[in-house]
Design an enzyme around this catalytic site. Structure first.
Site, short mmCIF file in Angstrom:
data_model
loop_
_atom_site.label_atom_id
_atom_site.label_comp_id
_atom_site.label_asym_id
_atom_site.label_seq_id
_atom_site.Cartn_x
_atom_site.Cartn_y
_atom_site.Cartn_z
N THR A 1 41.86 18.26 46.23
CA THR A 1 42.90 17.59 46.98
C THR A 1 42.73 17.94 48.46
O THR A 1 42.11 18.94 48.78
CB THR A 1 44.31 17.98 46.47
OG1 THR A 1 45.30 17.19 47.13
CG2 THR A 1 44.60 19.45 46.69
N HIS B 1 44.73 31.15 34.82
CA HIS B 1 44.16 32.41 34.37
C HIS B 1 44.19 32.58 32.85
O HIS B 1 43.64 33.55 32.34
CB HIS B 1 44.84 33.59 35.08
CG HIS B 1 44.49 33.65 36.53
ND1 HIS B 1 43.28 34.12 36.97
CD2 HIS B 1 45.17 33.26 37.62
CE1 HIS B 1 43.23 34.03 38.29
NE2 HIS B 1 44.36 33.51 38.71
#
Length: 182
Positions: free
Chosen positions: A109, A161
């Site tokens: 982005t 994560h």
């Protein structure tokens, strides 16, 4: 960043000659995509798959859409830039297919065009990461004990994560930085 800026400026005409309008933001994203894919080759655990299916966040009248650049690891800078330009144009025209809008594992982005120099991108589930490319600005940098003005850009990243270990994510981001700086 200086080398990337110089290379993209010299090749812009070639991209236009093959029929794609070149937007400055797309050129930066194209260079970033090549670096992100190459870093993924060096750090495959930073992606959910070995195939780089990278989403390109694209603002449209209907809202944000994320067309997918498939097999990004096989594309060079100018092929990547041309593909991003085509995908973004398709999304903005409302002609992107379901296939073109699904299957990415990492999104890129950019707030650079809007003047953003720092961002906190949010991961689009089920992707494993998002990388924010920010505005290139002239900044003072110390090189060889002298202060020089250099073109600099911040990258912002978020990783899931649960899928990507923090050390792997950090190594991936450092590899991207190395590729963009040289």
């Amino acid at each position: 960043m200086a080398a990337l800026s110089t290379a993209r400026a010299t090749k812009e005409r070639e991209i236009r000659e093959i029929g794609y309008p070149v937007d400055a933001g797309v050129k930066v994203i194209g260079g970033g995509m090549v670096a992100f894919s190459a870093a993924g080759n060096a750090r495959p655990a930073a992606n959910a798959t070995t195939t780089r299916c990278m989403g390109v966040a694209t603002q449209t009248e209907a809202g944000l859409m994320v067309p997918v650049l498939r097999q990004a690891q096989t594309l060079g800078l100018w092929a990547c830039t041309a593909a991003i330009t085509r995908l973004a144009a398709s999304a903005r025209a409302g002609k992107a297919t379901r296939e073109e809008l699904s299957g990415s594992t990492i999104t890129v982005t950019s707030l650079g065009k809007l003047g953003g120099i720092v961002s906190t991108p949010v991961i689009n589930h089920p992707e494993v990461a998002i990388i924010g490319v920010n505005r290139i600005v002239a900044r003072p940098v110390v090189l060889n004990d002298t202060v020089q003005v250099r073109q600099m850009m911040n990258l912002s990243s978020s990783f899931d994560h649960r899928v990507v270990d923090g050390a792997v994510a950090a190594a991936y981001v450092q590899r991207v930085r190395q590729l963009l700086e040289h």
